[in-house]
Scaffold this motif. Structure first.
Motif, PDB file in Angstrom:
ATOM      1  N   GLY A  50       0.824  -1.208   0.000  1.00  0.00           N
ATOM      2  CA  GLY A  50       0.000   0.000   0.000  1.00  0.00           C
ATOM      3  C   GLY A  50       0.857   1.256   0.000  1.00  0.00           C
ATOM      4  O   GLY A  50       0.565   2.226  -0.707  1.00  0.00           O
ATOM      5  N   ILE A  51       1.929   1.229   0.795  1.00  0.00           N
ATOM      6  CA  ILE A  51       2.867   2.365   0.803  1.00  0.00           C
ATOM      7  C   ILE A  51       3.502   2.524  -0.575  1.00  0.00           C
ATOM      8  O   ILE A  51       3.617   3.628  -1.107  1.00  0.00           O
ATOM      9  CB  ILE A  51       3.950   2.159   1.883  1.00  0.00           C
ATOM     10  N   GLY A  52       3.909   1.398  -1.156  1.00  0.00           N
ATOM     11  CA  GLY A  52       4.506   1.447  -2.486  1.00  0.00           C
ATOM     12  C   GLY A  52       3.545   1.996  -3.521  1.00  0.00           C
ATOM     13  O   GLY A  52       3.953   2.727  -4.438  1.00  0.00           O
ATOM     14  N   TRP A  53       2.260   1.642  -3.401  1.00  0.00           N
ATOM     15  CA  TRP A  53       1.250   2.139  -4.346  1.00  0.00           C
ATOM     16  C   TRP A  53       1.166   3.661  -4.270  1.00  0.00           C
ATOM     17  O   TRP A  53       1.107   4.343  -5.301  1.00  0.00           O
ATOM     18  CB  TRP A  53      -0.105   1.519  -4.030  1.00  0.00           C
ATOM     19  N   HIS A  71       2.401  -2.739  -7.523  1.00  0.00           N
ATOM     20  CA  HIS A  71       2.943  -3.814  -6.683  1.00  0.00           C
ATOM     21  C   HIS A  71       1.988  -5.000  -6.589  1.00  0.00           C
ATOM     22  O   HIS A  71       1.947  -5.706  -5.581  1.00  0.00           O
ATOM     23  CB  HIS A  71       3.272  -3.281  -5.279  1.00  0.00           C
ATOM     24  N   ASP A  72       1.230  -5.197  -7.648  1.00  0.00           N
ATOM     25  CA  ASP A  72       0.301  -6.330  -7.714  1.00  0.00           C
ATOM     26  C   ASP A  72       0.330  -6.845  -9.161  1.00  0.00           C
ATOM     27  O   ASP A  72      -0.571  -6.575  -9.945  1.00  0.00           O
ATOM     28  CB  ASP A  72      -1.110  -5.879  -7.316  1.00  0.00           C
ATOM     29  N   VAL A  73       1.379  -7.590  -9.473  1.00  0.00           N
ATOM     30  CA  VAL A  73       1.657  -7.998 -10.851  1.00  0.00           C
ATOM     31  C   VAL A  73       0.945  -9.311 -11.166  1.00  0.00           C
ATOM     32  O   VAL A  73       1.104 -10.301 -10.436  1.00  0.00           O
ATOM     33  CB  VAL A  73       3.178  -8.143 -11.076  1.00  0.00           C
ATOM     34  N   SER A  74       0.181  -9.329 -12.229  1.00  0.00           N
ATOM     35  CA  SER A  74      -0.599 -10.500 -12.603  1.00  0.00           C
ATOM     36  C   SER A  74       0.274 -11.560 -13.264  1.00  0.00           C
ATOM     37  O   SER A  74       1.323 -11.246 -13.845  1.00  0.00           O
ATOM     38  CB  SER A  74      -1.726 -10.109 -13.552  1.00  0.00           C
ATOM     39  N   PRO A  75      -0.145 -12.826 -13.222  1.00  0.00           N
ATOM     40  CA  PRO A  75       0.590 -13.883 -13.924  1.00  0.00           C
ATOM     41  C   PRO A  75       0.678 -13.623 -15.424  1.00  0.00           C
ATOM     42  O   PRO A  75       1.655 -14.027 -16.063  1.00  0.00           O
ATOM     43  CB  PRO A  75      -0.240 -15.139 -13.625  1.00  0.00           C
ATOM     44  N   TYR A 131      19.808  -0.760  -5.206  1.00  0.00           N
ATOM     45  CA  TYR A 131      18.687  -1.676  -5.003  1.00  0.00           C
ATOM     46  C   TYR A 131      18.548  -2.046  -3.530  1.00  0.00           C
ATOM     47  O   TYR A 131      17.436  -2.174  -3.007  1.00  0.00           O
ATOM     48  CB  TYR A 131      18.907  -2.933  -5.846  1.00  0.00           C
ATOM     49  N   SER A 132      19.683  -2.212  -2.842  1.00  0.00           N
ATOM     50  CA  SER A 132      19.673  -2.648  -1.444  1.00  0.00           C
ATOM     51  C   SER A 132      19.207  -1.548  -0.503  1.00  0.00           C
ATOM     52  O   SER A 132      18.506  -1.809   0.476  1.00  0.00           O
ATOM     53  CB  SER A 132      21.080  -3.108  -1.030  1.00  0.00           C
ATOM     54  N   VAL A 133      19.589  -0.297  -0.794  1.00  0.00           N
ATOM     55  CA  VAL A 133      19.289   0.822   0.103  1.00  0.00           C
ATOM     56  C   VAL A 133      17.947   1.475  -0.220  1.00  0.00           C
ATOM     57  O   VAL A 133      17.223   1.926   0.681  1.00  0.00           O
ATOM     58  CB  VAL A 133      20.420   1.867   0.031  1.00  0.00           C
ATOM     59  N   LEU A 134      17.595   1.522  -1.506  1.00  0.00           N
ATOM     60  CA  LEU A 134      16.324   2.122  -1.930  1.00  0.00           C
ATOM     61  C   LEU A 134      15.491   1.049  -2.630  1.00  0.00           C
ATOM     62  O   LEU A 134      15.419   1.000  -3.857  1.00  0.00           O
ATOM     63  CB  LEU A 134      16.571   3.312  -2.864  1.00  0.00           C
ATOM     64  N   PRO A 135      14.877   0.181  -1.874  1.00  0.00           N
ATOM     65  CA  PRO A 135      14.196  -0.985  -2.453  1.00  0.00           C
ATOM     66  C   PRO A 135      13.009  -0.613  -3.326  1.00  0.00           C
ATOM     67  O   PRO A 135      12.172   0.206  -2.965  1.00  0.00           O
ATOM     68  CB  PRO A 135      13.741  -1.778  -1.220  1.00  0.00           C
ATOM     69  N   GLY A 136      12.971  -1.236  -4.496  1.00  0.00           N
ATOM     70  CA  GLY A 136      11.844  -1.019  -5.393  1.00  0.00           C
ATOM     71  C   GLY A 136      10.542  -1.514  -4.813  1.00  0.00           C
ATOM     72  O   GLY A 136       9.472  -1.102  -5.263  1.00  0.00           O
ATOM     73  N   ARG A 137      10.615  -2.383  -3.835  1.00  0.00           N
ATOM     74  CA  ARG A 137       9.388  -2.868  -3.184  1.00  0.00           C
ATOM     75  C   ARG A 137       8.603  -1.699  -2.582  1.00  0.00           C
ATOM     76  O   ARG A 137       7.379  -1.762  -2.450  1.00  0.00           O
ATOM     77  CB  ARG A 137       9.766  -3.879  -2.092  1.00  0.00           C
ATOM     78  N   VAL A 138       9.312  -0.619  -2.272  1.00  0.00           N
ATOM     79  CA  VAL A 138       8.674   0.591  -1.762  1.00  0.00           C
ATOM     80  C   VAL A 138       8.649   1.692  -2.823  1.00  0.00           C
ATOM     81  O   VAL A 138       7.612   2.302  -3.085  1.00  0.00           O
ATOM     82  CB  VAL A 138       9.403   1.111  -0.501  1.00  0.00           C
ATOM     83  N   ASP A 149      22.048  -9.384 -13.979  1.00  0.00           N
ATOM     84  CA  ASP A 149      21.200 -10.011 -15.002  1.00  0.00           C
ATOM     85  C   ASP A 149      19.810 -10.294 -14.438  1.00  0.00           C
ATOM     86  O   ASP A 149      19.278 -11.402 -14.547  1.00  0.00           O
ATOM     87  CB  ASP A 149      21.842 -11.305 -15.520  1.00  0.00           C
ATOM     88  N   THR A 150      19.229  -9.264 -13.818  1.00  0.00           N
ATOM     89  CA  THR A 150      17.936  -9.400 -13.155  1.00  0.00           C
ATOM     90  C   THR A 150      16.958  -8.344 -13.647  1.00  0.00           C
ATOM     91  O   THR A 150      17.289  -7.155 -13.700  1.00  0.00           O
ATOM     92  CB  THR A 150      18.082  -9.262 -11.622  1.00  0.00           C
ATOM     93  N   VAL A 151      15.756  -8.794 -13.985  1.00  0.00           N
ATOM     94  CA  VAL A 151      14.657  -7.900 -14.328  1.00  0.00           C
ATOM     95  C   VAL A 151      13.792  -7.722 -13.086  1.00  0.00           C
ATOM     96  O   VAL A 151      13.379  -8.710 -12.462  1.00  0.00           O
ATOM     97  CB  VAL A 151      13.811  -8.477 -15.487  1.00  0.00           C
ATOM     98  N   HIS A 152      13.524  -6.474 -12.723  1.00  0.00           N
ATOM     99  CA  HIS A 152      12.692  -6.164 -11.551  1.00  0.00           C
ATOM    100  C   HIS A 152      11.364  -5.582 -12.033  1.00  0.00           C
ATOM    101  O   HIS A 152      11.349  -4.575 -12.762  1.00  0.00           O
ATOM    102  CB  HIS A 152      13.401  -5.174 -10.630  1.00  0.00           C
ATOM    103  N   VAL A 153      10.270  -6.199 -11.627  1.00  0.00           N
ATOM    104  CA  VAL A 153       8.943  -5.787 -12.092  1.00  0.00           C
ATOM    105  C   VAL A 153       8.071  -5.422 -10.891  1.00  0.00           C
ATOM    106  O   VAL A 153       7.917  -6.227  -9.965  1.00  0.00           O
ATOM    107  CB  VAL A 153       8.260  -6.909 -12.903  1.00  0.00           C
ATOM    108  N   TYR A 154       7.502  -4.225 -10.921  1.00  0.00           N
ATOM    109  CA  TYR A 154       6.612  -3.754  -9.855  1.00  0.00           C
ATOM    110  C   TYR A 154       5.277  -3.258 -10.416  1.00  0.00           C
ATOM    111  O   TYR A 154       4.391  -2.914  -9.646  1.00  0.00           O
ATOM    112  CB  TYR A 154       7.278  -2.622  -9.064  1.00  0.00           C
TER     113      TYR A 154
END
Length: 324
Positions: A50-53, A71-75, A131-138, A149-154
């Motif tokens: 919710g905070i991330g939204w 922050h609610d990614v569909s299949p 990525y570690s200090v400013l997390p995309g989760r937020v 070699d990582t794709v981050h999807v939010y």
């Protein structure tokens, strides 16, 4: 203290899912391919998401899409992302879906021998530390880390997720991926990377997507590019950062919708081209010879205009075409 507590909580949430892949590559393209794409999904956290939204509201407004940074990614979005990777034979990529796993990312940084150690130990450390200090989760922001070699999807926007997969494809096909990725940090040069990735997405949806998916890709990624161009313009006038980004996104929305409307459902897949006359048609007119009354000096059609939907100077020869 709040940030430290937040990072500890996020790390705990990430650890709960780090060893549990959400899926392998899925979809028609993946079914016909041996490409390995590992997908990991973060545990749903109602308060945190919710905070991330809320933090992602500016991105939602700029793209006019409430699915951005939701922050609610569909299949389905995940499947389209892995399908692009499989269709382009991009192997070994990790797709993290709304997940914070700094330990896992530092491990991938250490093991990613596709990129030279000097690049991983310098620019790669900066990327992964961010990525570690400013997390995309937020803080959101779909992105690709070429050094892990990582794709981050939010975002639950397929075009945005596929764009990051396209970044992975663009990086994988370079003989010096570390150097290529580092140049993205240079002023204006990064726009070339961004434009290439978007072009890959357009090509993919034109070949494999529905009419709506092709149109949506233009409606989403063109304002995204306009926003990025505006952000680069702010390098020369930092005070205008927000204004330039907003203006670029607004222009992108107009252009993207024009492109989406010009897609021919019965035509071949490809770029949406804007017609201009060829150089042959633009030869100087002999004033003495003139032209028949009521006709254009360039020939048909008459001055009254061309039939609706046709170029104003007749059928388009092998002349100049321009893509937006």
């Amino acid at each position: 203290m709040f940030l430290i507590a937040l990072l500890v909580g996020l790390a705990a949430a990430g650890a709960a899912t780090a060893q549990a892949p959400d899926a392998s590559a899925e979809g028609p393209a993946a079914a016909e391919s041996s490409i390995a794409v590992e997908v990991q999904r973060g545990e749903p956290r109602e308060l945190l998401d919710g905070i991330g939204w809320v933090v992602g509201v500016p991105n939602k407004l700029l793209l006019l899409d409430r699915r951005a940074d939701n922050h609610d990614v569909s299949p389905e979005t995940v499947a389209e992302t892995t399908e692009l990777l499989a269709a382009r034979d991009v192997d070994g990529v990790m797709v993290r879906v709304n997940q914070y796993d700094p330990i896992g990312e530092w491990r991938r940084l250490a093991k990613n021998d596709r990129v030279g150690l000097p690049w991983r130990a310098t620019v790669g450390v900066v990327y992964t530390l961010g990525y570690s200090v400013l997390p995309g989760r937020v803080f959101g922001g779909d992105w690709y880390n070429p050094f892990t070699d990582t794709v981050h999807v939010y975002s639950d926007v397929p075009a945005l997720a596929m764009e990051q997969a396209a970044q992975a494809y663009d990086t994988h096909r370079r003989s010096h991926p570390g150097l290529y990725s580092a140049t993205k940090l240079l002023p204006l040069v990064g726009l070339v990377h961004e434009a290439r990735a978007k072009e890959v997405v357009f090509e993919h949806v034109d070949e494999h997507g529905t009419l709506e998916e092709r149109a949506e890709a233009r409606r989403v990624l063109t304002p995204q590019l306009g926003r990025e161009v505006g952000g680069q313009a702010a390098l020369f006038l930092p005070q205008g950062d927000a204004l330039f980004s907003l203006t670029g996104a607004a222009i992108g929305h107009v252009v993207g919708r024009i492109q989406a409307d010009r897609i021919d459902p019965d035509g071949p897949p490809g770029d949406i081209e804007f017609w201009l006359p060829s150089l042959e048609e633009m030869k100087p007119i002999d004033a003495a010879a003139g032209a028949p009354l009521g006709e254009s000096p360039l020939g048909d059609p008459p001055l009254g205009g061309a039939p609706l939907g046709e170029p104003p100077f007749g059928d388009q020869p092998s002349g100049l075409t321009h893509s937006w």
